[in-house]
Design a protein around this motif. Sequence first.
Motif, PDB file in Angstrom:
ATOM      1  N   VAL A  23      65.525  41.846  61.206  1.00 19.68           N
ATOM      2  CA  VAL A  23      66.033  42.164  59.868  1.00 19.68           C
ATOM      3  C   VAL A  23      67.511  41.812  59.727  1.00 19.68           C
ATOM      4  O   VAL A  23      67.946  41.414  58.651  1.00 19.68           O
ATOM      5  N   PHE A  24      68.274  41.929  60.819  1.00 18.38           N
ATOM      6  CA  PHE A  24      69.719  41.705  60.774  1.00 18.38           C
ATOM      7  C   PHE A  24      70.158  40.636  61.766  1.00 18.38           C
ATOM      8  O   PHE A  24      69.553  40.467  62.819  1.00 18.38           O
ATOM      9  N   GLU A  38      63.589  42.963  52.104  1.00 18.55           N
ATOM     10  CA  GLU A  38      62.494  43.920  51.963  1.00 18.55           C
ATOM     11  C   GLU A  38      61.644  43.878  53.235  1.00 18.55           C
ATOM     12  O   GLU A  38      60.643  43.171  53.304  1.00 18.55           O
ATOM     13  N   PRO A  39      62.057  44.631  54.258  1.00 17.78           N
ATOM     14  CA  PRO A  39      61.339  44.598  55.528  1.00 17.78           C
ATOM     15  C   PRO A  39      59.924  45.143  55.401  1.00 17.78           C
ATOM     16  O   PRO A  39      59.647  45.976  54.531  1.00 17.78           O
ATOM     17  N   GLY A  40      59.067  44.670  56.283  1.00 21.45           N
ATOM     18  CA  GLY A  40      57.696  45.138  56.294  1.00 21.45           C
ATOM     19  C   GLY A  40      57.603  46.573  56.783  1.00 21.45           C
ATOM     20  O   GLY A  40      58.533  47.103  57.399  1.00 21.45           O
ATOM     21  N   ALA A  41      56.474  47.180  56.520  1.00 21.70           N
ATOM     22  CA  ALA A  41      56.260  48.575  56.918  1.00 21.70           C
ATOM     23  C   ALA A  41      56.444  48.760  58.419  1.00 21.70           C
ATOM     24  O   ALA A  41      56.940  49.801  58.870  1.00 21.70           O
ATOM     25  N   ASP A  45      60.943  51.727  60.671  1.00 16.66           N
ATOM     26  CA  ASP A  45      61.521  52.656  61.646  1.00 16.66           C
ATOM     27  C   ASP A  45      62.765  52.060  62.293  1.00 16.66           C
ATOM     28  O   ASP A  45      63.769  52.750  62.476  1.00 16.66           O
ATOM     29  N   ASP A  46      62.710  50.769  62.624  1.00 15.00           N
ATOM     30  CA  ASP A  46      63.870  50.105  63.212  1.00 15.00           C
ATOM     31  C   ASP A  46      65.028  50.028  62.228  1.00 15.00           C
ATOM     32  O   ASP A  46      66.187  50.220  62.605  1.00 15.00           O
ATOM     33  N   VAL A  47      64.735  49.761  60.958  1.00 16.31           N
ATOM     34  CA  VAL A  47      65.785  49.700  59.945  1.00 16.31           C
ATOM     35  C   VAL A  47      66.410  51.075  59.743  1.00 16.31           C
ATOM     36  O   VAL A  47      67.637  51.198  59.647  1.00 16.31           O
ATOM     37  N   ILE A  59      75.090  49.957  55.881  1.00 15.39           N
ATOM     38  CA  ILE A  59      73.690  49.621  55.587  1.00 15.39           C
ATOM     39  C   ILE A  59      73.040  50.796  54.875  1.00 15.39           C
ATOM     40  O   ILE A  59      73.218  51.949  55.269  1.00 15.39           O
ATOM     41  N   ARG A  60      72.286  50.470  53.836  1.00 16.74           N
ATOM     42  CA  ARG A  60      71.514  51.487  53.115  1.00 16.74           C
ATOM     43  C   ARG A  60      70.082  51.024  52.959  1.00 16.74           C
ATOM     44  O   ARG A  60      69.830  49.828  52.781  1.00 16.74           O
ATOM     45  N   LEU A  61      69.161  51.941  53.009  1.00 24.25           N
ATOM     46  CA  LEU A  61      67.754  51.675  52.748  1.00 24.25           C
ATOM     47  C   LEU A  61      67.402  52.444  51.489  1.00 24.25           C
ATOM     48  O   LEU A  61      67.551  53.665  51.431  1.00 24.25           O
TER      49      LEU A  61
END
Length: 64
Positions: A23-24, A38-41, A45-47, A59-61
């Motif tokens: 992702v990063f 838009e990371p996968g499901a 957890d890693d994000v 970083i924000r989700l």
Amino acid sequence: MKVELDTDKCVASGQCVLTAMDVFDQDDDGIVVLLAEEPGADQLDDVREAVAVCPAAAIRLVEK
């Protein structure tokens, strides 16, 4: 879920890359680069962990 970055806050620690390398990434100066807005499901957890360990809170989700 969507990932948002504040690159002005980034201190180039690389913790996000170590936690969620799909992702990063980092640019030549070490500043975070988003590979998947838009990371996968299976990546959420890693994000979430990357958000938690970021020393600069860069970083924000967020929900779309």
